[in-house]
Structure formats: structure tokens, C-alpha cells
Write a protein that holds these residues in place. Structure first.
Motif, PDB file in Angstrom:
ATOM      1  N   PRO A  80       0.833  -1.203   0.000  1.00  0.00           N
ATOM      2  CA  PRO A  80       0.000   0.000   0.000  1.00  0.00           C
ATOM      3  C   PRO A  80       0.869   1.255   0.000  1.00  0.00           C
ATOM      4  O   PRO A  80       2.027   1.220   0.426  1.00  0.00           O
ATOM      5  CB  PRO A  80      -0.790  -0.120   1.302  1.00  0.00           C
ATOM      6  CG  PRO A  80       0.082  -0.929   2.196  1.00  0.00           C
ATOM      7  CD  PRO A  80       0.809  -1.892   1.290  1.00  0.00           C
ATOM      8  N   LEU A  81       0.322   2.332  -0.494  1.00  0.00           N
ATOM      9  CA  LEU A  81       0.991   3.630  -0.429  1.00  0.00           C
ATOM     10  C   LEU A  81       0.106   4.575   0.361  1.00  0.00           C
ATOM     11  O   LEU A  81      -1.121   4.478   0.321  1.00  0.00           O
ATOM     12  CB  LEU A  81       1.234   4.187  -1.840  1.00  0.00           C
ATOM     13  CG  LEU A  81       2.097   3.335  -2.763  1.00  0.00           C
ATOM     14  CD1 LEU A  81       2.241   4.013  -4.122  1.00  0.00           C
ATOM     15  CD2 LEU A  81       3.465   3.067  -2.156  1.00  0.00           C
ATOM     16  N   ASP A  82       0.720   5.495   1.085  1.00  0.00           N
ATOM     17  CA  ASP A  82      -0.033   6.442   1.907  1.00  0.00           C
ATOM     18  C   ASP A  82      -0.660   7.534   1.056  1.00  0.00           C
ATOM     19  O   ASP A  82      -0.010   8.068   0.139  1.00  0.00           O
ATOM     20  CB  ASP A  82       0.888   7.095   2.941  1.00  0.00           C
ATOM     21  CG  ASP A  82       1.420   6.101   3.956  1.00  0.00           C
ATOM     22  OD1 ASP A  82       0.702   5.116   4.239  1.00  0.00           O
ATOM     23  OD2 ASP A  82       2.539   6.303   4.452  1.00  0.00           O
ATOM     24  N   LYS A  83      -1.901   7.883   1.373  1.00  0.00           N
ATOM     25  CA  LYS A  83      -2.573   8.972   0.683  1.00  0.00           C
ATOM     26  C   LYS A  83      -1.765  10.253   0.864  1.00  0.00           C
ATOM     27  O   LYS A  83      -1.186  10.489   1.932  1.00  0.00           O
ATOM     28  CB  LYS A  83      -3.988   9.159   1.229  1.00  0.00           C
ATOM     29  CG  LYS A  83      -4.777  10.159   0.434  1.00  0.00           C
ATOM     30  CD  LYS A  83      -6.210  10.239   0.877  1.00  0.00           C
ATOM     31  CE  LYS A  83      -6.906  11.276   0.010  1.00  0.00           C
ATOM     32  NZ  LYS A  83      -8.221  11.589   0.466  1.00  0.00           N
ATOM     33  N   ASP A  84      -1.675  11.053  -0.182  1.00  0.00           N
ATOM     34  CA  ASP A  84      -0.933  12.323  -0.242  1.00  0.00           C
ATOM     35  C   ASP A  84       0.576  12.150  -0.323  1.00  0.00           C
ATOM     36  O   ASP A  84       1.313  13.131  -0.348  1.00  0.00           O
ATOM     37  CB  ASP A  84      -1.290  13.259   0.929  1.00  0.00           C
ATOM     38  CG  ASP A  84      -2.743  13.695   0.875  1.00  0.00           C
ATOM     39  OD1 ASP A  84      -3.276  13.891  -0.242  1.00  0.00           O
ATOM     40  OD2 ASP A  84      -3.360  13.838   1.946  1.00  0.00           O
ATOM     41  N   GLN A  85       1.054  10.897  -0.363  1.00  0.00           N
ATOM     42  CA  GLN A  85       2.485  10.645  -0.529  1.00  0.00           C
ATOM     43  C   GLN A  85       2.900  11.105  -1.926  1.00  0.00           C
ATOM     44  O   GLN A  85       2.218  10.831  -2.908  1.00  0.00           O
ATOM     45  CB  GLN A  85       2.764   9.163  -0.355  1.00  0.00           C
ATOM     46  CG  GLN A  85       4.212   8.777  -0.448  1.00  0.00           C
ATOM     47  CD  GLN A  85       4.427   7.303  -0.115  1.00  0.00           C
ATOM     48  OE1 GLN A  85       3.495   6.506  -0.154  1.00  0.00           O
ATOM     49  NE2 GLN A  85       5.644   6.959   0.222  1.00  0.00           N
ATOM     50  N   VAL A  96      -3.684   9.577  -4.446  1.00  0.00           N
ATOM     51  CA  VAL A  96      -5.014  10.060  -4.070  1.00  0.00           C
ATOM     52  C   VAL A  96      -5.879   8.939  -3.498  1.00  0.00           C
ATOM     53  O   VAL A  96      -6.862   9.209  -2.831  1.00  0.00           O
ATOM     54  CB  VAL A  96      -5.725  10.791  -5.229  1.00  0.00           C
ATOM     55  CG1 VAL A  96      -4.997  12.091  -5.554  1.00  0.00           C
ATOM     56  CG2 VAL A  96      -5.838   9.927  -6.463  1.00  0.00           C
ATOM     57  N   TYR A  97      -5.526   7.694  -3.779  1.00  0.00           N
ATOM     58  CA  TYR A  97      -6.180   6.576  -3.102  1.00  0.00           C
ATOM     59  C   TYR A  97      -5.318   5.330  -3.190  1.00  0.00           C
ATOM     60  O   TYR A  97      -4.469   5.188  -4.059  1.00  0.00           O
ATOM     61  CB  TYR A  97      -7.599   6.304  -3.622  1.00  0.00           C
ATOM     62  CG  TYR A  97      -7.663   5.672  -5.002  1.00  0.00           C
ATOM     63  CD1 TYR A  97      -7.546   4.301  -5.192  1.00  0.00           C
ATOM     64  CD2 TYR A  97      -7.849   6.467  -6.121  1.00  0.00           C
ATOM     65  CE1 TYR A  97      -7.607   3.730  -6.444  1.00  0.00           C
ATOM     66  CE2 TYR A  97      -7.914   5.906  -7.394  1.00  0.00           C
ATOM     67  CZ  TYR A  97      -7.792   4.546  -7.546  1.00  0.00           C
ATOM     68  OH  TYR A  97      -7.848   4.001  -8.792  1.00  0.00           O
TER      69      TYR A  97
END
Length: 90
Positions: free
Chosen positions: A45-50, A74-75
Motif C-alpha cells: 500500500p501507499l499512503d494517501k498524499d504521498q 489520491v487513493y
């Protein structure tokens, strides 16, 4: 599920290399592309706003061209054994 995209996307399957501000990088595969963003599949997963840099190749008339874009997540959602990531370019 209701479609939330503002802009038309086209199918676009390419290897995309993601590089994060700390210099770490990872491999992903694109799903679709628009003038304003890209859908990707990743193993984590990647963090939102990263924020991140996206590097991939496209075929022009006679040659492959390297493309480098900046974007932000963004998601990020689980989809089977991988994650579907939405990127907005800036």
C-alpha cells in the motif's frame, strides 16, 4: 461503485518505476492513464498524499521515450493480492 474520475482514462499497461522522496524505489504496473493521473497496481500500500516520481517508457513514432512525471497518491485500496493505487500528476 460510483465512478469518481473527472477525466477520461485509457487502458495503459506499462512497467512503472516509483521513486519516493527518501530515494527508495519500487516497481509497479499501470492500469490506465489520463492527462491528469494514472491507475497503478503495487505489491504494497501507499499512503494517501504521498509524493513520488513515476518513470516509464512510451513508444513514439520510431523509438521508445523515457517519461518522468511527479505525482501524489489520491487513493490506495486492496484488490486481491495487490493494491490499486490512484495517482494525480502535478
Amino acid at each position: 461503485m460510483q465512478e469518481r474520475r473527472e477525466y477520461t482514462r485509457v487502458k495503459f499497461r506499462r512497467e512503472v518505476y516509483l521513486t519516493f522522496p527518501d530515494g527508495e524505489s519500487t516497481h509497479s504496473v499501470s492500469e490506465d492513464f489520463s492527462m491528469y493521473g494514472m491507475g497503478l497496481f503495487t505489491e504494497s500500500p501507499l499512503d494517501k498524499d504521498q509524493t513520488l516520481n513515476l518513470d516509464f517508457k512510451i513508444l513514439s513514432k520510431d523509438d521508445w521515450r523515457d517519461i518522468n512525471l511527479r505525482g501524489k497518491v489520491v487513493y490506495s485500496s486492496v484488490e486481491g493480492d495487490h493494491y490499486k493505487i490512484g495517482i494525480s500528476f502535478f
